[in-house]
Design a protein around this motif. Structure first.
Motif, PDB file in Angstrom:
ATOM      1  N   LEU A  83      -9.020  37.201  72.637  1.00 26.93           N
ATOM      2  CA  LEU A  83      -9.521  38.255  71.790  1.00 26.93           C
ATOM      3  C   LEU A  83     -10.264  39.245  72.500  1.00 26.93           C
ATOM      4  O   LEU A  83     -10.259  40.322  72.384  1.00 26.93           O
ATOM      5  N   ASP A  84     -11.263  38.753  73.467  1.00 26.81           N
ATOM      6  CA  ASP A  84     -12.085  39.562  74.213  1.00 26.81           C
ATOM      7  C   ASP A  84     -11.188  40.336  75.219  1.00 26.81           C
ATOM      8  O   ASP A  84     -11.314  41.603  75.457  1.00 26.81           O
ATOM      9  N   ALA A  85     -10.125  39.808  76.042  1.00 26.98           N
ATOM     10  CA  ALA A  85      -9.264  40.541  76.669  1.00 26.98           C
ATOM     11  C   ALA A  85      -8.493  41.322  76.210  1.00 26.98           C
ATOM     12  O   ALA A  85      -8.318  42.651  76.669  1.00 26.98           O
ATOM     13  N   ARG A  86      -7.897  41.136  74.882  1.00 22.45           N
ATOM     14  CA  ARG A  86      -7.084  42.022  74.187  1.00 22.45           C
ATOM     15  C   ARG A  86      -8.089  43.292  73.776  1.00 22.45           C
ATOM     16  O   ARG A  86      -7.745  44.378  73.797  1.00 22.45           O
ATOM     17  N   MET A  87      -9.290  43.207  73.286  1.00 20.92           N
ATOM     18  CA  MET A  87     -10.175  44.313  72.931  1.00 20.92           C
ATOM     19  C   MET A  87     -10.688  45.074  74.285  1.00 20.92           C
ATOM     20  O   MET A  87     -10.606  46.339  74.299  1.00 20.92           O
ATOM     21  N   THR A  88     -10.700  44.463  75.286  1.00 17.03           N
ATOM     22  CA  THR A  88     -11.121  45.156  76.574  1.00 17.03           C
ATOM     23  C   THR A  88      -9.824  46.173  77.015  1.00 17.03           C
ATOM     24  O   THR A  88      -9.961  47.115  77.218  1.00 17.03           O
ATOM     25  N   ILE A  89      -8.473  45.749  76.662  1.00 21.00           N
ATOM     26  CA  ILE A  89      -7.479  46.586  76.884  1.00 21.00           C
ATOM     27  C   ILE A  89      -7.350  47.486  75.901  1.00 21.00           C
ATOM     28  O   ILE A  89      -7.007  48.675  76.292  1.00 21.00           O
ATOM     29  N   ALA A  90      -7.694  47.300  74.539  1.00 16.63           N
ATOM     30  CA  ALA A  90      -7.490  48.441  73.765  1.00 16.63           C
ATOM     31  C   ALA A  90      -8.591  49.415  73.798  1.00 16.63           C
ATOM     32  O   ALA A  90      -8.166  50.655  73.478  1.00 16.63           O
ATOM     33  N   TYR A  91      -9.485  49.124  74.449  1.00 18.77           N
ATOM     34  CA  TYR A  91     -10.672  50.114  74.563  1.00 18.77           C
ATOM     35  C   TYR A  91     -10.415  50.615  75.968  1.00 18.77           C
ATOM     36  O   TYR A  91     -11.517  51.328  76.516  1.00 18.77           O
ATOM     37  N   GLY A  92      -9.468  50.423  76.693  1.00 20.99           N
ATOM     38  CA  GLY A  92      -9.244  51.229  77.914  1.00 20.99           C
ATOM     39  C   GLY A  92      -9.793  50.609  79.104  1.00 20.99           C
ATOM     40  O   GLY A  92     -10.427  51.283  80.000  1.00 20.99           O
ATOM     41  N   GLY A  93     -10.070  49.386  79.067  1.00 13.92           N
ATOM     42  CA  GLY A  93     -10.907  48.696  80.375  1.00 13.92           C
ATOM     43  C   GLY A  93     -12.318  48.659  80.040  1.00 13.92           C
ATOM     44  O   GLY A  93     -13.056  48.024  80.856  1.00 13.92           O
ATOM     45  N   GLN A  94     -12.726  48.964  79.159  1.00 16.04           N
ATOM     46  CA  GLN A  94     -14.276  49.005  78.774  1.00 16.04           C
ATOM     47  C   GLN A  94     -14.726  48.228  77.585  1.00 16.04           C
ATOM     48  O   GLN A  94     -13.984  48.490  76.495  1.00 16.04           O
ATOM     49  N   ARG A  95     -15.703  47.354  77.710  1.00 13.88           N
ATOM     50  CA  ARG A  95     -15.913  46.625  76.603  1.00 13.88           C
ATOM     51  C   ARG A  95     -16.815  47.559  75.487  1.00 13.88           C
ATOM     52  O   ARG A  95     -17.669  48.302  76.130  1.00 13.88           O
ATOM     53  N   ALA A  96     -16.463  47.456  74.413  1.00 13.72           N
ATOM     54  CA  ALA A  96     -17.334  48.129  73.465  1.00 13.72           C
ATOM     55  C   ALA A  96     -18.689  47.471  73.143  1.00 13.72           C
ATOM     56  O   ALA A  96     -18.680  46.123  73.169  1.00 13.72           O
ATOM     57  N   GLU A  97     -19.725  48.045  73.156  1.00 17.84           N
ATOM     58  CA  GLU A  97     -21.016  47.743  72.761  1.00 17.84           C
ATOM     59  C   GLU A  97     -21.093  46.967  71.599  1.00 17.84           C
ATOM     60  O   GLU A  97     -21.504  45.990  71.295  1.00 17.84           O
ATOM     61  N   GLU A  98     -20.449  48.000  70.663  1.00 21.82           N
ATOM     62  CA  GLU A  98     -20.212  46.959  69.334  1.00 21.82           C
ATOM     63  C   GLU A  98     -18.869  46.501  68.974  1.00 21.82           C
ATOM     64  O   GLU A  98     -18.073  47.135  69.662  1.00 21.82           O
ATOM     65  N   GLU A  99     -18.878  45.516  68.481  1.00 23.73           N
ATOM     66  CA  GLU A  99     -17.664  44.716  67.972  1.00 23.73           C
ATOM     67  C   GLU A  99     -16.773  45.693  67.046  1.00 23.73           C
ATOM     68  O   GLU A  99     -17.437  46.223  66.299  1.00 23.73           O
ATOM     69  N   ALA A 100     -15.585  45.632  67.261  1.00 27.04           N
ATOM     70  CA  ALA A 100     -14.716  46.205  66.398  1.00 27.04           C
ATOM     71  C   ALA A 100     -15.073  45.705  64.834  1.00 27.04           C
ATOM     72  O   ALA A 100     -15.497  44.477  64.708  1.00 27.04           O
ATOM     73  N   THR A 101     -14.628  46.491  63.987  1.00 25.09           N
ATOM     74  CA  THR A 101     -14.583  45.987  62.494  1.00 25.09           C
ATOM     75  C   THR A 101     -13.765  44.966  62.252  1.00 25.09           C
ATOM     76  O   THR A 101     -12.490  44.833  62.666  1.00 25.09           O
ATOM     77  N   PRO A 102     -14.116  43.735  61.893  1.00 26.53           N
ATOM     78  CA  PRO A 102     -13.207  42.464  61.633  1.00 26.53           C
ATOM     79  C   PRO A 102     -12.164  42.734  60.782  1.00 26.53           C
ATOM     80  O   PRO A 102     -11.890  43.656  59.861  1.00 26.53           O
ATOM     81  N   THR A 103     -11.018  42.136  60.913  1.00 25.94           N
ATOM     82  CA  THR A 103      -9.551  42.608  60.176  1.00 25.94           C
ATOM     83  C   THR A 103      -9.892  42.491  58.849  1.00 25.94           C
ATOM     84  O   THR A 103      -9.441  42.934  58.056  1.00 25.94           O
ATOM     85  N   PRO A 104     -10.676  41.348  58.358  1.00 24.92           N
ATOM     86  CA  PRO A 104     -10.660  41.269  56.808  1.00 24.92           C
ATOM     87  C   PRO A 104     -11.351  42.339  56.395  1.00 24.92           C
ATOM     88  O   PRO A 104     -11.058  42.695  55.195  1.00 24.92           O
ATOM     89  N   ARG A 105     -12.361  42.857  56.877  1.00 24.43           N
ATOM     90  CA  ARG A 105     -12.947  44.217  56.362  1.00 24.43           C
ATOM     91  C   ARG A 105     -11.989  45.248  56.269  1.00 24.43           C
ATOM     92  O   ARG A 105     -11.956  46.049  55.252  1.00 24.43           O
ATOM     93  N   ILE A 106     -11.216  45.337  57.243  1.00 22.69           N
ATOM     94  CA  ILE A 106     -10.232  46.361  57.196  1.00 22.69           C
ATOM     95  C   ILE A 106      -9.236  46.247  56.165  1.00 22.69           C
ATOM     96  O   ILE A 106      -8.955  47.194  55.209  1.00 22.69           O
ATOM     97  N   ARG A 107      -8.948  44.999  55.770  1.00 23.98           N
ATOM     98  CA  ARG A 107      -8.022  44.683  54.517  1.00 23.98           C
ATOM     99  C   ARG A 107      -8.896  45.042  53.352  1.00 23.98           C
ATOM    100  O   ARG A 107      -8.141  45.628  52.489  1.00 23.98           O
ATOM    101  N   SER A 108     -10.142  44.867  53.236  1.00 24.97           N
ATOM    102  CA  SER A 108     -10.823  44.833  51.911  1.00 24.97           C
ATOM    103  C   SER A 108     -10.827  46.326  51.902  1.00 24.97           C
ATOM    104  O   SER A 108     -11.160  46.769  50.508  1.00 24.97           O
ATOM    105  N   LEU A 109     -10.925  47.358  52.669  1.00 23.81           N
ATOM    106  CA  LEU A 109     -10.954  48.753  52.585  1.00 23.81           C
ATOM    107  C   LEU A 109      -9.587  49.523  52.058  1.00 23.81           C
ATOM    108  O   LEU A 109      -9.532  50.501  51.578  1.00 23.81           O
TER     109      LEU A 109
END
Length: 154
Positions: A83-109
């Motif tokens: 999951l960390d590797a996926r996030m690194t690719i998604a952010y263009g090779g840079q790790r975000a300081e803050e974690e992305a919003t978890p999937t369950p929260r996205i669904r609840s919105l």
């Protein structure tokens, strides 16, 4: 599964998906078996979705990666590395300081948006019916209107 599972690749989408294919081969499981094991782990991973995910060279959604690596039998720390590797690719090779919003929260919105849309649609229908029924018109306007259907006054 006596050998170690393949490590995730965080260079690009194509290499990441190729790594997921190696992980499936390492697990020795069919797509149907992966679907069942994902369900046992509390995830949803239809076999057709897993097959489509591995047949493309696009970065899969995080919840699919989580379900897939859990179904393949990885430990929590190994799954987190994927999951960390996926996030690194998604952010263009840079790790975000803050974690992305978890999937369950996205669904609840999404649910409140759908509920709000339903309430707005219902209000529009009710308001339209009220206006069509003439409930908000002045009686004076109706009396002043001269039509052939008007009843003569005595």
């Amino acid at each position: 599964m006596t050998t170690a599972p393949p490590a995730p690749v965080d260079t690009d989408e194509v290499a990441f998906v190729a790594g997921l294919r190696r992980l499936k081969a390492w697990s020795g499981l069919s797509y149907r078996q992966l679907e069942r094991r994902a369900a046992q782990a509390g995830h949803t991973l239809p076999y057709s979705t897993a097959a489509t995910m591995l047949g493309r060279d696009r970065l899969p959604r995080a919840e699919l990666v989580a379900a897939f690596v859990a179904a393949c039998g990885l430990r929590a720390d190994q799954a987190e590395a994927w999951l960390d590797a996926r996030m690194t690719i998604a952010y263009g090779g840079q790790r975000a300081e803050e974690e992305a919003t978890p999937t369950p929260r996205i669904r609840s919105l999404r649910r409140p948006r759908r509920a709000l849309a339903a309430v707005v649609a219902l209000a529009a229908v009710l308001l339209g019916g009220t206006l069509a029924g003439g409930a908000l018109t002045d009686d004076v306007e109706v009396d002043d209107t001269r039509t052939s259907l008007q009843v003569p006054r005595s």
